[in-house]
Structure formats: C-alpha cells, structure tokens
Scaffold this motif. Structure first.
Motif, PDB file in Angstrom:
ATOM      1  N   LEU A  41       0.834  -1.208   0.000  1.00 26.64           N
ATOM      2  CA  LEU A  41       0.000   0.000   0.000  1.00 26.64           C
ATOM      3  C   LEU A  41       0.864   1.251   0.000  1.00 26.64           C
ATOM      4  CD1 LEU A  41      -2.731   1.459   0.277  1.00 26.64           C
ATOM      5  CD2 LEU A  41      -2.531   1.168   2.757  1.00 26.64           C
ATOM      6  N   PHE A  42       1.945   1.212   0.765  1.00 23.04           N
ATOM      7  CA  PHE A  42       2.858   2.347   0.854  1.00 23.04           C
ATOM      8  C   PHE A  42       3.455   2.649  -0.517  1.00 23.04           C
ATOM      9  CE2 PHE A  42       6.996   4.009   2.901  1.00 23.04           C
ATOM     10  CZ  PHE A  42       6.534   5.304   2.824  1.00 23.04           C
ATOM     11  N   PHE A  43       3.910   1.620  -1.205  1.00 24.07           N
ATOM     12  CA  PHE A  43       4.488   1.798  -2.532  1.00 24.07           C
ATOM     13  C   PHE A  43       3.448   2.361  -3.498  1.00 24.07           C
ATOM     14  CE2 PHE A  43       5.159   0.126  -6.839  1.00 24.07           C
ATOM     15  CZ  PHE A  43       6.412   0.640  -7.112  1.00 24.07           C
ATOM     16  N   PHE A  44       2.217   1.838  -3.427  1.00 22.80           N
ATOM     17  CA  PHE A  44       1.156   2.319  -4.305  1.00 22.80           C
ATOM     18  C   PHE A  44       0.855   3.793  -4.053  1.00 22.80           C
ATOM     19  CE2 PHE A  44      -3.386   3.321  -4.638  1.00 22.80           C
ATOM     20  CZ  PHE A  44      -3.565   3.177  -5.999  1.00 22.80           C
ATOM     21  N   MET A  45       0.828   4.201  -2.782  1.00 21.23           N
ATOM     22  CA  MET A  45       0.530   5.594  -2.450  1.00 21.23           C
ATOM     23  C   MET A  45       1.620   6.530  -2.977  1.00 21.23           C
ATOM     24  SD  MET A  45      -2.351   5.895  -0.617  1.00 21.23           S
ATOM     25  CE  MET A  45      -2.190   7.211   0.588  1.00 21.23           C
ATOM     26  N   VAL A  46       2.877   6.107  -2.835  1.00 25.80           N
ATOM     27  CA  VAL A  46       3.985   6.931  -3.334  1.00 25.80           C
ATOM     28  C   VAL A  46       3.926   7.022  -4.850  1.00 25.80           C
ATOM     29  CG1 VAL A  46       6.489   7.115  -3.540  1.00 25.80           C
ATOM     30  CG2 VAL A  46       5.480   6.424  -1.360  1.00 25.80           C
ATOM     31  N   TRP A  47       3.679   5.878  -5.506  1.00 23.05           N
ATOM     32  CA  TRP A  47       3.616   5.863  -6.967  1.00 23.05           C
ATOM     33  C   TRP A  47       2.447   6.700  -7.462  1.00 23.05           C
ATOM     34  CZ3 TRP A  47       6.344   5.588 -10.979  1.00 23.05           C
ATOM     35  CH2 TRP A  47       5.821   5.268 -12.243  1.00 23.05           C
ATOM     36  N   ARG A  48       1.317   6.624  -6.771  1.00 22.99           N
ATOM     37  CA  ARG A  48       0.160   7.434  -7.152  1.00 22.99           C
ATOM     38  C   ARG A  48       0.472   8.916  -7.014  1.00 22.99           C
ATOM     39  NH1 ARG A  48      -5.240   8.294  -3.644  1.00 22.99           N
ATOM     40  NH2 ARG A  48      -3.632   9.428  -2.483  1.00 22.99           N
ATOM     41  N   GLU A  49       1.176   9.283  -5.944  1.00 23.18           N
ATOM     42  CA  GLU A  49       1.542  10.683  -5.725  1.00 23.18           C
ATOM     43  C   GLU A  49       2.446  11.192  -6.840  1.00 23.18           C
ATOM     44  OE1 GLU A  49       1.478  14.251  -3.438  1.00 23.18           O
ATOM     45  OE2 GLU A  49       0.362  12.393  -3.153  1.00 23.18           O
ATOM     46  N   ILE A  50       3.381  10.355  -7.286  1.00 20.42           N
ATOM     47  CA  ILE A  50       4.285  10.748  -8.361  1.00 20.42           C
ATOM     48  C   ILE A  50       3.508  10.977  -9.658  1.00 20.42           C
ATOM     49  CG2 ILE A  50       6.204   9.980  -9.820  1.00 20.42           C
ATOM     50  CD1 ILE A  50       7.279   8.469  -7.378  1.00 20.42           C
ATOM     51  N   LYS A  51       2.580  10.077  -9.970  1.00 22.03           N
ATOM     52  CA  LYS A  51       1.800  10.199 -11.211  1.00 22.03           C
ATOM     53  C   LYS A  51       0.858  11.390 -11.172  1.00 22.03           C
ATOM     54  CE  LYS A  51       0.039   6.059 -11.372  1.00 22.03           C
ATOM     55  NZ  LYS A  51      -0.720   4.900 -11.934  1.00 22.03           N
ATOM     56  N   ILE A 133       1.501   6.749   6.760  1.00 26.01           N
ATOM     57  CA  ILE A 133       1.734   6.725   5.317  1.00 26.01           C
ATOM     58  C   ILE A 133       1.468   8.091   4.690  1.00 26.01           C
ATOM     59  CG2 ILE A 133       0.787   5.832   3.142  1.00 26.01           C
ATOM     60  CD1 ILE A 133       0.576   3.121   4.417  1.00 26.01           C
ATOM     61  N   PHE A 134       0.463   8.802   5.196  1.00 30.32           N
ATOM     62  CA  PHE A 134       0.058  10.068   4.579  1.00 30.32           C
ATOM     63  C   PHE A 134       1.173  11.115   4.585  1.00 30.32           C
ATOM     64  CE2 PHE A 134      -4.250   8.390   5.266  1.00 30.32           C
ATOM     65  CZ  PHE A 134      -4.802   8.651   4.028  1.00 30.32           C
ATOM     66  N   PRO A 135       1.775  11.473   5.748  1.00 32.87           N
ATOM     67  CA  PRO A 135       2.816  12.505   5.709  1.00 32.87           C
ATOM     68  C   PRO A 135       4.133  12.037   5.097  1.00 32.87           C
ATOM     69  CG  PRO A 135       2.542  11.690   7.950  1.00 32.87           C
ATOM     70  CD  PRO A 135       1.435  11.092   7.127  1.00 32.87           C
ATOM     71  N   VAL A 136       4.377  10.720   5.089  1.00 31.81           N
ATOM     72  CA  VAL A 136       5.638  10.217   4.546  1.00 31.81           C
ATOM     73  C   VAL A 136       5.594  10.169   3.022  1.00 31.81           C
ATOM     74  CG1 VAL A 136       7.218   8.244   4.482  1.00 31.81           C
ATOM     75  CG2 VAL A 136       6.143   8.892   6.636  1.00 31.81           C
ATOM     76  N   THR A 137       4.420   9.901   2.452  1.00 29.64           N
ATOM     77  CA  THR A 137       4.289   9.711   0.999  1.00 29.64           C
ATOM     78  C   THR A 137       4.815  10.887   0.175  1.00 29.64           C
ATOM     79  OG1 THR A 137       2.449   8.150   1.181  1.00 29.64           O
ATOM     80  CG2 THR A 137       2.629   9.392  -0.865  1.00 29.64           C
ATOM     81  N   PRO A 138       4.371  12.140   0.414  1.00 27.64           N
ATOM     82  CA  PRO A 138       4.891  13.242  -0.414  1.00 27.64           C
ATOM     83  C   PRO A 138       6.381  13.502  -0.205  1.00 27.64           C
ATOM     84  CG  PRO A 138       3.503  14.087   1.357  1.00 27.64           C
ATOM     85  CD  PRO A 138       3.329  12.608   1.352  1.00 27.64           C
ATOM     86  N   VAL A 139       6.890  13.188   0.982  1.00 26.75           N
ATOM     87  CA  VAL A 139       8.318  13.375   1.241  1.00 26.75           C
ATOM     88  C   VAL A 139       9.143  12.478   0.330  1.00 26.75           C
ATOM     89  CG1 VAL A 139      10.138  13.112   2.983  1.00 26.75           C
ATOM     90  CG2 VAL A 139       7.939  14.106   3.625  1.00 26.75           C
ATOM     91  N   LEU A 140       8.691  11.243   0.129  1.00 30.85           N
ATOM     92  CA  LEU A 140       9.405  10.321  -0.755  1.00 30.85           C
ATOM     93  C   LEU A 140       9.100  10.597  -2.226  1.00 30.85           C
ATOM     94  CD1 LEU A 140       9.063   6.927   1.170  1.00 30.85           C
ATOM     95  CD2 LEU A 140      10.935   8.586   1.221  1.00 30.85           C
ATOM     96  N   ALA A 141       7.854  10.942  -2.530  1.00 29.63           N
ATOM     97  CA  ALA A 141       7.483  11.182  -3.931  1.00 29.63           C
ATOM     98  C   ALA A 141       8.250  12.357  -4.514  1.00 29.63           C
ATOM     99  CB  ALA A 141       5.976  11.420  -4.031  1.00 29.63           C
ATOM    100  N   ARG A 142       8.477  13.393  -3.718  1.00 34.52           N
ATOM    101  CA  ARG A 142       9.183  14.580  -4.210  1.00 34.52           C
ATOM    102  C   ARG A 142      10.669  14.317  -4.461  1.00 34.52           C
ATOM    103  NH1 ARG A 142       7.015  18.726  -6.922  1.00 34.52           N
ATOM    104  NH2 ARG A 142       4.922  19.165  -6.133  1.00 34.52           N
ATOM    105  N   LEU A 143      11.179  13.188  -4.004  1.00 39.15           N
ATOM    106  CA  LEU A 143      12.581  12.859  -4.282  1.00 39.15           C
ATOM    107  C   LEU A 143      12.812  12.633  -5.770  1.00 39.15           C
ATOM    108  CD1 LEU A 143      13.488  10.467  -1.325  1.00 39.15           C
ATOM    109  CD2 LEU A 143      14.341  12.787  -1.718  1.00 39.15           C
ATOM    110  N   VAL A 144      11.759  12.264  -6.499  1.00 40.61           N
ATOM    111  CA  VAL A 144      11.885  12.109  -7.952  1.00 40.61           C
ATOM    112  C   VAL A 144      12.204  13.458  -8.589  1.00 40.61           C
ATOM    113  CG1 VAL A 144      10.666  11.466 -10.066  1.00 40.61           C
ATOM    114  CG2 VAL A 144      10.327  10.128  -7.978  1.00 40.61           C
ATOM    115  N   ASP A 145      11.477  14.491  -8.167  1.00 41.49           N
ATOM    116  CA  ASP A 145      11.753  15.846  -8.663  1.00 41.49           C
ATOM    117  C   ASP A 145      13.172  16.275  -8.302  1.00 41.49           C
ATOM    118  OD1 ASP A 145       9.273  15.956  -9.682  1.00 41.49           O
ATOM    119  OD2 ASP A 145       8.533  17.582  -8.437  1.00 41.49           O
ATOM    120  N   PHE A 146      13.569  15.968  -7.071  1.00 36.85           N
ATOM    121  CA  PHE A 146      14.907  16.354  -6.619  1.00 36.85           C
ATOM    122  C   PHE A 146      15.980  15.693  -7.480  1.00 36.85           C
ATOM    123  CE2 PHE A 146      18.648  15.364  -4.000  1.00 36.85           C
ATOM    124  CZ  PHE A 146      19.063  16.648  -3.674  1.00 36.85           C
TER     125      PHE A 146
END
Length: 286
Positions: A41-51, A133-146
């Motif tokens: 679920l964690f991976f899905f949430m991060v991937w969804r945030e990136i998309k 999962i909620f506050p951690v997800t955008p922190v990891l998703a934004r690493l793609v931009d970084f």
C-alpha cells in the motif's frame, strides 16, 4: 495510533487468529516499522503521488527542472547583478543553484506533507492502515523531482568547471538531513491541520519567510558572529551549507551543521510522538 492484539476465537473449532484493533493510550512514538507491513500500500501511495504530480501536463517531468531554473535565473539577476550580494567569491549562479535545488524539495515536500491528512480524509474512516503513510508519501514522492533537478546542478558545475572532492562522501548525511526536515514538519503540521485548518492558510506565508531564514540568497558568513549559533539552530542552514561544502569542496562548516542536526532530531522525535498522540482522534475530528 492503534495497537493490534492477537486473540483466539471463541469457537474452538476455528484455527484462525482474531486481530483486535484498539486505541493506544499515553504518549508513544509513531511506529515507522509498521510501514514495512503495509509496504505494498505504501508503494502504491507513493507511486500514485508521483503520477498525480504531472498528470495531464504537456511538459511532464520537465517542470522539475523548469521551476528551480526560473528561480535561479531571477535570483541571479536580482541578488547577483542588482543587489550584488556577497557569495564568498563564487559566481552567484553557482552559489544559488546549489542552495535552491534542496530548498525547492524541502519547501514542496513540507507543504504537501503538512496537508496530507486533510487531502486524504476520504480514506481515513474506511479501513485500517498506518496513518503515518500520509505525511511520509509526499516526502518520498518529491525525491523524484529532486533527482531530476540535480541535472541543473550538474550542468552549472560543469559550466564553471567545478571538480568533485572527497567532501562528496558526506553528501548522504546532508541528503538524509534534507529528508528529515519536511518529514518532521509534516508529522507536526499534518496532525495539527486536522483540528486547525489555519495550517492551510499559514503554510504559503511560512514557506515564503523560511527562504530568507537560510543562506539561500546570501552567504551564511554575512551573519554577525554573536547570532550565528542561534541562526544555525535552523536545520535548513545546515543542509544548505553542507550541500555547498560537498559540491564546492570548501571546508565543511560543522559549527553550522551540528546545531541544526540536533534541532532536526528533536523535531522528528517530537513530531512522531505528537502524530501518534493525535492519531486516535483523526477520524472523529475530520
């Protein structure tokens, strides 16, 4: 936060264990290890945030380069050419690029993490899963931009013929510190935003003010000596100065970094405690 207890079913003929989900009591730290149990679920949430970040956009991931690049150009013209801010002898574009890239990540991740529970309120009352999962997800998703925006740093470094040094060995330390800042703030403010919607209105103002509280457009050496310890308690200062030391090969200013590391650690532990303390009322309040 909820604790899960294994109990035997009342029917002795059943072999399955019953999972009882009950609220915790007292002050406890958020269980980060629980994210491993819900890693799918964690991976899905991060991937969804990136998309979602670049869904239905023409330029797509090019925005990760364009946004900091425009800011770098504006800062170079305003503060480098017009105001002629001191940069300890380095070209202003090089000086500002190294600071703006991590600052862009911190500001965006901090803002999204702080409002993550409010944005995901439709999921909170449906099923049990770690609210962490909620506050951690955008922190990891934004690493793609970084990671993508590091192309700008590389291009500017090549243009100014900056050679790598052994200071790059410390880069993982400042990278980890960079991630901890929006995570710690996100834990605090996401839990607060559930009860106080002022957080939504305050965040843009806070972000604008924070950019001048760290050596992004100016050099930390311009701060008077008697204020430098107080100034270095801001963990963003340690990240920016650490990035510059790693990429420019200058001596690492530990006097700016250690106080910020202590502040960041306290913020992270405090945020984990407060988040778990407030987790029991998320569904009721929202």
């Amino acid at each position: 936060m909820f604790r899960k207890e294994k109990q035997m079913p009342p029917d002795a003929g059943l072999s399955e264990m019953v999972t009882l989900i009950a609220p915790t009591s007292g002050w406890q730290i958020a269980n980060f290890s629980e994210l491993k149990q819900y890693r799918d679920l964690f991976f899905f949430m991060v991937w969804r945030e990136i998309k979602v970040l670049y869904a239905q956009t023409i330029m797509g991931f090019s925005w990760a380069i364009l946004q900091p690049l425009v800011q770098i150009v504006i800062f170079t013209i305003v503060f480098g050419k017009v105001a002629k801010v001191s940069t300890d002898g380095y070209p202003y574009m090089l000086f500002s690029t190294i600071a703006i890239i991590p600052w862009t990540y911190i500001s965006q991740a901090m803002s999204q993490s702080s409002m993550s529970l409010v944005s995901g309120q439709s999921m909170l009352g449906k099923i049990y899963f770690p609210r962490l999962i909620f506050p951690v997800t955008p922190v990891l998703a934004r690493l793609v931009d970084f990671a993508i925006s590091l192309v700008v740093v590389l291009a500017v470094a090549i243009y100014y013929k900056v050679m790598p040094t052994w200071n790059l060995l410390f880069f993982p330390l400042f990278f980890g510190m960079m991630i901890c800042i929006p995570l710690s703030v996100g834990l605090w403010l996401s839990a607060m935003a559930i009860r106080f919607r002022d957080v939504k209105h305050a965040m843009p103002f806070v972000i604008r003010m924070l950019i001048y509280s760290a050596p992004i457009v100016y050099s930390a050496s311009s701060i008077p000596g008697k204020y430098r310890f107080l100034y270095s308690l801001n963990p963003i200062v340690g990240v920016i100065e650490g990035f510059r030391a790693c990429l420019l090969g200058t001596p690492i200013p530990w006097t700016y970094i250690f106080p910020g590391m202590i502040t960041c650690t306290i913020m992270l532990l405090g945020g984990a405690l407060y988040f778990k303390r407030m987790e029991r009322i998320f569904v009721d309040v929202i």
